[in-house]
Design an enzyme around this catalytic site. Sequence first.
Site, PDB file in Angstrom:
ATOM      1  N   VAL A  21       0.838  -1.215   0.000  1.00 48.79           N
ATOM      2  CA  VAL A  21       0.000   0.000   0.000  1.00 48.79           C
ATOM      3  C   VAL A  21       0.867   1.256   0.000  1.00 48.79           C
ATOM      4  O   VAL A  21       2.054   1.198   0.340  1.00 48.79           O
ATOM      5  CB  VAL A  21      -0.954   0.052   1.233  1.00 48.79           C
ATOM      6  N   GLU A  22       0.255   2.380  -0.377  1.00 49.62           N
ATOM      7  CA  GLU A  22       1.027   3.628  -0.303  1.00 49.62           C
ATOM      8  C   GLU A  22       0.596   4.528   0.843  1.00 49.62           C
ATOM      9  O   GLU A  22       1.315   5.453   1.196  1.00 49.62           O
ATOM     10  CB  GLU A  22       0.989   4.374  -1.640  1.00 49.62           C
TER      11      GLU A  22
END
Length: 302
Positions: A21-22
Site C-alpha cells: 500500500v502507499e
Amino acid sequence: SFTTRATAQPLKNADELIDSVETFIFDCDGVIWKGDKLIDGVPETLDMLRSKGKRLVFVTNNSTKSRKQYGKKFETLGLNVSEEEIFASSFAAAAYLKSINFPKDKKVYVIGEDGILKELELAGFQYLGGPEDGEKKIELKPGFLMEHDESVGAVVVGFDRYVNYFKIQYGTLCIRENPGCLFIATNRDAVTHLTDAQEWAGGGSMVGAIQGSTQREPLVVGKPSTFMMDYLANEFGILKSQICMVGDRLDTDILFGQNGGCKTLLVLSGVTTLPVLQNPSNTIQPDFYTNKISDFLSLKAA
Ligand code: PLP
Ligand code: CA
C-alpha cells in the site's frame, strides 16, 4: 450483505503489507494513544513508515477537539504530525457542510463540544449552541413555548458532556419545524473510554436522543461512514486499494476500511480483544490482526 470474508490472519510479514500500500490511515485512540498516553513504539513506527515514503493519515471519531487541537496533542506526545494529516469527526462535519455548499447565511445548531465549534468557525459557518447552552434551563409555566432561530439549517450532534434537556429540545425543534433542516452526526460510537476503569456512554447516546425525538435518521460523517474516506481519497488523490486502515475497533475502524475497499489491520492495543475478534458471533473480519503498530518493526519475513 452476503460477502463472506476470510477469517482474520495474524500479521506475520509486516514488510509485505507495508509494500502493498502507499497510505496508512491510523485510528487514534487505541492505536496511537490511549487517553493521554502514547502507545509503545509509535514514534519509531511512524518514522520508519515515513522513511519508506508512505503517506500517513490520522482519523478519529472523537469530535471534542478540532484539527488544530489534535495537532497540539500529537506535538505534546512528541509525534511529528501536521494538521493537514488529521481528520477528526469535528472536521468532517464542517467539511461535509462545505461539500454541499451549506448556505453561509444559515446557521448550524451544535449539540457537542468545542472541537465542532472551532471547525465550523474556521469553515466560515454561523453556529449556535455548544457548551454554553449547557448552562441553560427551561422554566416551564403554563403556556410556555420555547423559541428557536428559524435560520438554523443543520443540527450537528457529537459527543457532549454538557448535554441537557434545553439542547435536546432546541435541536428537536430545529429539525421538526423545518423539514429541510439537516441532522448530522459526527459519530455514533456506543461507548467511549474516558477512563479505562469502565465504558462510558459515547457520542451515539447524544445522537440517539435527537433520533428518538425527531424520528429522523442522522447523516453520519465519522467512521464507519464513507464520507471521510471519500474526502481524503479525493483530497490526496489516492486509490482506496492503496490504503491500509489500521484501527482497534471492528464496528467503526475495520468497517470503515472495508466500506472503502481498503486493506484492514486490527490492532489489539485498544478495545478489541482476541476472544472478541474470534468469537463466532463477530461478523467483521479484518484482513490481519496484530498486537500493536510497533509490531511493524519486528515482524519480518522468516
Ligand atoms: N468519541 C469520544 C468522545 C472519545 O473519547 C473517543 C476516544 O477517546 C472516541 C470517540 C473514539 O476515538 P477514536 O476514533 O480515535 O478511537
Ligand atoms: Ca479507536
